[in-house]
Every structure is written in C-alpha cells, then in structure tokens.
Design a protein around this motif. Structure first.
Motif: not given
Length: 201
Positions: A45, A84-87, A94, A96
């Motif tokens: 991610n 940066g990704y956050k699911n 996501y 981001f």
C-alpha cells in the motif's frame, strides 16, 4: 511490493460569473490538466513514481464597455511523488494521500481589445516549482484496475518566476518571482479523476 503501476489523471475546473442585466464584468475561468504516470510499490500500500504533465488555464473578462481581456496559458512539466493507501475493509475502496514535487514551464498569450484602445497583445513565459498534497478515494474495479477521484492542490507551496513582453512600444518588459502557499477549496483546487493499472509481478 514490487507491483508496477501505470495510469494517469485528467483534471478540469470551470467557473463563470455573470452579474446579469445590472451590468458589470463577466468573468470566465477554466483549467485542464492531464498527467500520465509510472510507479512501483516499494511496500504494501505504498508507491513511489513519476509523471509528465500538460495543463491549460484560460481567463476571459468582458467589460460593460465591450472591451475584452483574455489570457491563455499552457504548461509542461515533470514530477515525482509518493502515495500511501488505506483500505476500507473488504469494500474495494481505499483512501489515499499523495505528496508530489514537480517543476513546470509555462508559455501563453494575453490580449486586450475594445474601448478604450489600443489593442494590445503580450507573451507570458515562466517556470515554477511546487510541492502539493492530493487526497482522494480509489476503488478497485478488479485487483489490477482502480478508478479514483480527489482534490489536486488541496495544499500547495511553491516558487514561481515569470516574464512578460508586449507589442506596444509603451509596454515595458516585466519580470516577477516569489513564493506562494495555499490551502482550501478555492479556484486553484482542481477536481481530478483518474485510472491506474496494477501489474503484479
């Protein structure tokens, strides 16, 4: 980790102010940008990459005297970014946050016609260096294809340098430079839509 990311963004913004029958200046603004990109995932991610960009910014002011002032600027640039990704659970969505450092050169034209005269034309050239933040939301249509939307230049800080020369003998060449910073949802904030392809190793 190791995934290759290919994609691009297209952004646009348009704004028009018309005071109506009461008179006043009609002001029209529009902007457009496109940015193909390449990146690699260096860990889960988190991606690092670069892009090339093209943008256009147009402004037209129509005065009650029937005079018209127009500017039309084109920009070309390159940049590097991290994201940066956050699911959000297993929904496929996501959040981001992207930070980008880029440099652009700009060339454009301005013109004034109408009453009072004379008609004038000028050339505008310059460059700028900018650091910005781009928050947004991405959705995985498939594991290899995401669509996304976000707000480019929600926060930005940069340095710019420009010069202008006109077609009238009375018009002196001008130069300007300076630092700038901004945050918010003003006319410089561009709503962007994009697509990215994740080519897993």
């Amino acid at each position: 980790k190791g995934t290759t990311v290919l994609g691009g963004n297209i952004g646009f913004s348009t704004q028009k102010f018309d005071p109506g029958a009461g008179g006043g200046t009609i002001n029209t603004n529009s902007s457009f940008n496109v940015a193909p990109l390449f990146a690699r995932a260096i860990k889960q991610n988190f991606i690092v990459g670069g892009d090339i960009t093209y943008g256009n910014a147009f402004n037209k002011q129509e005065f009650p005297s029937n005079a018209v002032y127009k500017t039309d600027n084109n920009s070309y640039g390159i940049g590097g970014f991290i994201r940066g990704y956050k699911n959000l659970g297993n929904s496929g969505f996501y959040l981001f946050l992207q930070s980008r450092l880029g440099a652009d050169i700009t060339n454009g034209k301005s013109s004034y016609t109408g009453n009072p005269g004379p008609t004038t034309k000028s050339n505008n050239n310059g460059f700028d260096i900018r650091l910005n933040l781009y928050p947004g939301v991405s959705y995985a249509i498939t594991p290899k294809m995401h669509i996304e939307t976000g707000l480019n230049d929600l926060f930005q800080v940069g340095y710019s340098n420009s010069k202008t020369s006109g077609n009238q003998p009375s018009e002196a060449k001008t130069k300007s430079s300076g630092f700038n910073a901004g945050i918010g949802l003003g006319s410089s904030t561009i709503w962007t839509v994009g697509v990215k392809f994740f080519l897993h190793s």
